[in-house]
Each structure stands twice: as structure tokens, then as C-alpha cells.
Motif scaffolding. Structure first.
Motif, short mmCIF file in Angstrom:
data_model
loop_
_atom_site.label_atom_id
_atom_site.label_comp_id
_atom_site.label_asym_id
_atom_site.label_seq_id
_atom_site.Cartn_x
_atom_site.Cartn_y
_atom_site.Cartn_z
N LEU A 30 0.51 -8.85 8.63
CA LEU A 30 -0.79 -8.49 8.06
C LEU A 30 -1.65 -7.63 8.97
CD1 LEU A 30 0.18 -10.61 6.02
CD2 LEU A 30 -2.20 -11.27 5.73
N ILE A 31 -1.50 -7.76 10.28
CA ILE A 31 -2.25 -6.87 11.18
C ILE A 31 -1.87 -5.41 10.95
CG2 ILE A 31 -2.58 -6.18 13.58
CD1 ILE A 31 -2.64 -9.17 14.30
N PRO A 32 -0.58 -5.06 10.88
CA PRO A 32 -0.23 -3.65 10.64
C PRO A 32 -0.77 -3.11 9.32
CG PRO A 32 1.67 -4.83 11.47
CD PRO A 32 0.63 -5.86 11.19
N ILE A 33 -0.60 -3.87 8.22
CA ILE A 33 -1.02 -3.29 6.94
C ILE A 33 -2.53 -3.23 6.83
CG2 ILE A 33 -0.98 -5.47 5.61
CD1 ILE A 33 0.16 -3.70 3.29
N LYS A 34 -3.24 -4.19 7.42
CA LYS A 34 -4.70 -4.13 7.35
C LYS A 34 -5.26 -3.06 8.29
CE LYS A 34 -5.60 -8.64 5.41
NZ LYS A 34 -6.46 -9.84 5.38
N THR A 35 -4.50 -2.69 9.30
CA THR A 35 -4.90 -1.58 10.17
C THR A 35 -4.66 -0.25 9.46
OG1 THR A 35 -4.39 -2.85 12.16
CG2 THR A 35 -4.52 -0.46 12.39
N LEU A 36 -3.52 -0.15 8.78
CA LEU A 36 -3.15 1.10 8.12
C LEU A 36 -3.86 1.31 6.79
CD1 LEU A 36 0.70 0.84 8.73
CD2 LEU A 36 -0.78 2.61 9.68
N ALA A 37 -4.13 0.22 6.06
CA ALA A 37 -4.64 0.37 4.69
C ALA A 37 -5.58 -0.77 4.34
CB ALA A 37 -3.47 0.41 3.72
N SER A 61 0.86 -1.18 0.00
CA SER A 61 0.00 0.00 0.00
C SER A 61 0.89 1.22 0.00
CB SER A 61 -0.91 0.02 1.24
OG SER A 61 -0.18 0.38 2.39
N SER A 62 0.30 2.39 -0.05
CA SER A 62 1.09 3.62 -0.02
C SER A 62 1.71 3.85 1.35
CB SER A 62 0.20 4.81 -0.39
OG SER A 62 -0.87 4.95 0.53
N LYS A 63 1.21 3.15 2.37
CA LYS A 63 1.71 3.36 3.73
C LYS A 63 2.68 2.30 4.21
CE LYS A 63 -2.46 5.83 5.18
NZ LYS A 63 -3.61 5.85 6.11
N LEU A 64 2.63 1.12 3.59
CA LEU A 64 3.47 0.02 4.06
C LEU A 64 3.53 -1.08 3.02
CD1 LEU A 64 5.00 -1.49 6.39
CD2 LEU A 64 2.76 -2.34 7.14
N ARG A 65 4.72 -1.67 2.87
CA ARG A 65 4.88 -2.92 2.12
C ARG A 65 5.45 -3.93 3.11
NH1 ARG A 65 7.88 0.73 -0.88
NH2 ARG A 65 6.75 1.70 -2.62
N VAL A 66 4.86 -5.12 3.13
CA VAL A 66 5.31 -6.12 4.08
C VAL A 66 5.23 -7.51 3.48
CG1 VAL A 66 3.04 -6.35 5.18
CG2 VAL A 66 5.09 -6.94 6.48
N PRO A 89 17.43 -7.66 13.75
CA PRO A 89 15.99 -7.82 13.93
C PRO A 89 15.40 -6.72 14.81
CG PRO A 89 17.18 -9.41 15.29
CD PRO A 89 18.19 -8.72 14.44
N HIS A 90 14.28 -6.18 14.36
CA HIS A 90 13.60 -5.10 15.07
C HIS A 90 12.47 -5.66 15.93
CE1 HIS A 90 15.58 -1.99 12.66
NE2 HIS A 90 15.31 -2.73 11.59
N ALA A 91 12.24 -5.02 17.06
CA ALA A 91 11.08 -5.38 17.87
C ALA A 91 9.83 -5.06 17.06
CB ALA A 91 11.10 -4.59 19.17
N ALA A 92 8.99 -6.05 16.82
CA ALA A 92 7.84 -5.87 15.93
C ALA A 92 6.83 -4.87 16.47
CB ALA A 92 7.15 -7.21 15.67
N ASP A 93 6.80 -4.67 17.79
CA ASP A 93 5.79 -3.76 18.34
C ASP A 93 6.14 -2.29 18.15
OD1 ASP A 93 7.89 -3.76 20.17
OD2 ASP A 93 6.61 -3.83 21.94
N PHE A 117 6.29 -0.39 13.18
CA PHE A 117 5.26 -0.06 12.21
C PHE A 117 4.60 1.30 12.45
CE2 PHE A 117 5.37 -4.77 12.10
CZ PHE A 117 5.69 -4.92 10.76
N HIS A 118 5.09 2.08 13.39
CA HIS A 118 4.51 3.42 13.57
C HIS A 118 5.05 4.36 12.50
CE1 HIS A 118 8.21 5.11 15.37
NE2 HIS A 118 8.29 3.98 16.07
N ASP A 119 4.48 5.55 12.40
CA ASP A 119 4.77 6.46 11.28
C ASP A 119 6.26 6.73 11.09
OD1 ASP A 119 2.10 6.60 10.79
OD2 ASP A 119 1.80 8.61 11.63
N ALA A 120 6.94 7.11 12.17
CA ALA A 120 8.35 7.46 12.05
C ALA A 120 9.19 6.26 11.66
CB ALA A 120 8.85 8.05 13.37
N ALA A 121 8.88 5.10 12.21
CA ALA A 121 9.67 3.90 11.91
C ALA A 121 9.51 3.52 10.45
CB ALA A 121 9.23 2.75 12.81
N ARG A 122 8.31 3.64 9.89
CA ARG A 122 8.09 3.22 8.51
C ARG A 122 8.84 4.09 7.51
NH1 ARG A 122 2.83 3.56 10.02
NH2 ARG A 122 2.33 4.97 8.31
N LYS A 123 9.22 5.29 7.91
CA LYS A 123 9.97 6.16 7.02
C LYS A 123 11.42 5.70 6.84
CE LYS A 123 7.20 10.25 8.13
NZ LYS A 123 7.17 11.59 8.79
#
Length: 349
Positions: free
Chosen positions: A285-292, A170-175, A258-262, A265-271
Motif C-alpha cells: 500500500l505504500i507504493p500505490i498510495k505514493t504513486l496514485a 490504479s493506472s500506475k500499479l495494481r497490488v 520473489p523480488h526484492a520489494a525495494d 515498484f520503480h517505473d521500469a520494474a512496473r512495466k
């Protein structure tokens, strides 16, 4: 007309999905919005009477459904009508009531679409949602679309590399989920450094070729809470995931984790990255379905052809009621067109 122009005029091959689901009505809605959303031309692989009934249910003159046998003519038909390549059902479909008897037609639509891409008649495959439980009753032997497409790629493109990987975009996240439809308890045993390395390589190649990202950045999630917290919460992060990341970085790839998954996925991290590699299905899939939720697209990367799909299911509960959103399907059609254009441009340069 030059060869590149002819290539660009090849339509997308859109499959009907489960005939009792929302695929038929979404396909019709996407065609209605073809100009306002500037969608690429597509030909629908579906039962003719199914689509005429869907048109009537939507208050549209069913004469807009035009059977075609010559896929190359679909781009011209598309302006005024919805071109449909006939895939006959065994019995009339009832919205919301899937039939195992119609399962072979669902499978045939997918196979025919891939065959037409392989033959050069269509440019990419876009698939409407299927119901795997229904297809299993019809003898379908694959866990889902992704695995079946991988088998078809090996058949129609023998000798070419084919390692299908599911990316949600999506425009907000690729996973990308490293493991997909498996029980959570089985995930740790399925994690290997080799699997992480292969998947990340496929992601990097696709981000360059299909998304136009010259130097892709990939963030890898840890498996355990806090990425294992130095072994206190599990050893997989340090013993499997970190060595894989180090190997990828040694190859020159921009891979972190490896990053802590929690917290990734917030705005700053995704940049800080272009795509994330999750260790299991819900982690990604929970993050991308929440965001988009409406605009997410399922893109199968690692194949010798382009395939996208809306990131939702058959929605039998609302099928035929005229309330399903075509946003994700339209996004899938757009992304497929963009991916094809980038591949053609790269091949021509």
C-alpha cells in the motif's frame, strides 16, 4: 431493448459509508461530475435527509435528491437527479462526529446493496468508507468491508466460489497484499505456500475477467530485505515463497519472484508485470498510495459480484468542509462499470 442492453442499464449500488464521514459529500460531487467524467449511473443507499443536508451545504438545491424504491428506474432519474434508496439513520449525522447509533444504518446500506446486485436490480457494489471502530460498537463482527462482503457473497450466492481478496488498482500499479490488517510481527507465521498459490490464482483470474488482460503477469515480492539474500536475511523467501512461485509456474501462470520489494515498484520494474503480490499491508500500500494517492481504487476480487471502493478512509477531520476530493470515488465508479462491462461481454461471447 435487448437483454444485454437491459443488463448494461442496471445502475451501480453506491453505499453511503459512515454518515459522519466524507462519503455523502463525495457521492454528491460524483453525481455533479457525472457528465464531465462520464460516470456510469448509480443509486445511492443513504439517509434522505442526510443527503439533502449535504446538498444544501454544497450550495445545491436539495430537490436534486430524489427518493427511489424501484432501482431499475434509477438510470432514468440519474440524468437530472441523484437517486437515493432510503436507509434511515437512527439520529441526524454531524460531519466529523461519528455515532455508534448510526452504525446499523451503515451496515444495512452495504447489505441492501449486495442484496440488490444478487437480485439483478443493480450491477455492482461501490462502497464509501466506513469507520470499523464505530461499527464494532454497533455489533459489527468482521475485520472490515472485505470480510463482510465475503460473508454476504456466501449468503446470497450459495454454492458459488467466494474467496475475497483486496486489490488496490490504479493506472500506475495494481497490488494485492497477501496479509492485510494484522500486526507486522504476526506476518511471517501467516505466510504459507498454499495461501500464496490461492491468492495468485485469484489475481490471474481477475486480471483476465475484470481487466481484460489475456496473459497476466504477476510479480511476487519477497518478505525479507533483498528477498532474504540467499537465506542470510531470513528463510521464508526460499522455503515458502519460492516453492509457491514454482508451483504456479508449473500450472502455466506467468509468475516471477520473489523480488526484492525495494526495487520492484520503480517505473521500469512496473512495466514487467500487470499486478504485484505483496506479503504484507504496507509493503504494497505504500507504493500505490505514493504513486496514485487520489486515483487508487480498492477492488475486492474473488467474489461472484463486482465491488470497488475509494482507496481512502472516512476523513472525519475534513468531513463537511467541502475540501475532500472525489477523485478516488469517481475512479471506483468508473472501474466498477468497466469490470461489469467486461464480465457481460465475456458471458455473451
Amino acid at each position: 431493448m435487448s437483454a444485454p442492453d437491459k443488463e448494461r442499464r442496471r445502475p451501480l449500488a453506491l453505499t453511503m459509508g459512515d454518515a459522519a464521514g466524507i462519503g455523502p459529500e463525495l457521492s454528491l460531487q460524483a453525481w455533479k461530475d457525472r457528465f464531465t467524467d462520464r460516470l456510469p449511473a448509480f443509486v445511492l443507499y443513504a439517509d434522505i435527509e442526510l443527503m439533502r443536508a449535504a446538498a444544501r451545504a454544497a450550495g445545491i438545491d436539495d430537490k436534486v435528491i430524489v427518493p427511489v424504491t424501484d432501482i431499475s428506474a434509477a438510470a432514468d432519474v440519474f440524468r437530472d437527479s441523484l437517486p437515493v434508496l432510503s436507509i434511515p439513520l437512527a439520529e441526524p449525522a454531524k460531519p466529523g462526529s461519528p455515532s455508534v447509533r448510526n452504525g446499523p444504518a451503515t451496515i444495512s446500506a452495504i447489505r441492501s446493496a449486495v442484496a440488490d446486485v444478487a437480485a439483478g436490480h443493480a450491477s455492482a457494489v461501490v462502497t464509501n468508507p466506513i469507520a470499523k471502530s464505530v461499527l464494532y460498537g454497533a455489533g459489527f463482527e468482521f475485520p472490515g468491508h472485505t470480510e463482510y462482503l465475503g460473508a454476504l457473497a456466501a449468503e446470497f450466492w450459495p454454492g458459488e466460489p467466494s474467496e475475497p481478496v483486496m486489490m488496490l488498482a490504479s493506472s500506475k500499479l495494481r497490488v494485492v497484499p497477501l496479509t492485510i490488517h494484522v500486526p507486522l510481527k504476526d506476518v511471517p507465521a501467516l505466510l504459507t505456500a498454499d495461501k500464496i498459490i490461492k491468492t495468485a490464482r485469484i489475481m490471474a483470474a481477475s486480471l483476465r475477467r475484470d481487466f481484460g488482460i489475456e496473459n497476466p503477469r504477476i510479480a511476487v515480492a519477497g518478505l525479507n530485505p533483498h528477498a532474504g539474500e540467499d537465506g542470510a536475511l531470513g528463510s521464508e523467501d526460499a522455503e515458502i515463497i519460492r516453492p509457491a512461485i514454482e508451483a504456479l509456474r508449473a500450472e502455466g501462470l506467468d509468475v516471477t519472484g520473489p523480488h526484492a520489494a525495494d526495487t520492484m515498484f520503480h517505473d521500469a520494474a512496473r512495466k514487467t508485470y500487470d499486478a504485484a503480490l505483496a506479503m504484507y499491508h504496507d509493503q504494497g500500500l505504500i507504493p500505490i498510495k505514493t504513486l496514485a494517492f487520489d486515483e487508487g481504487v480498492n477492488a475486492t476480487i474473488g467474489l461472484p459480484f463486482v465491488r470497488t471502493s475509494p482507496d481512502h478512509g472516512t476523513a472525519f477531520a475534513i468531513a463537511g468542509k467541502g475540501v475532500a476530493s472525489a477523485t478516488s470515488l469517481k475512479a471506483a465508479l468508473k472501474l466498477a462499470g468497466e469490470m461489469v462491462a467486461r464480465r457481460l461481454s465475456a458471458a455473451a461471447s
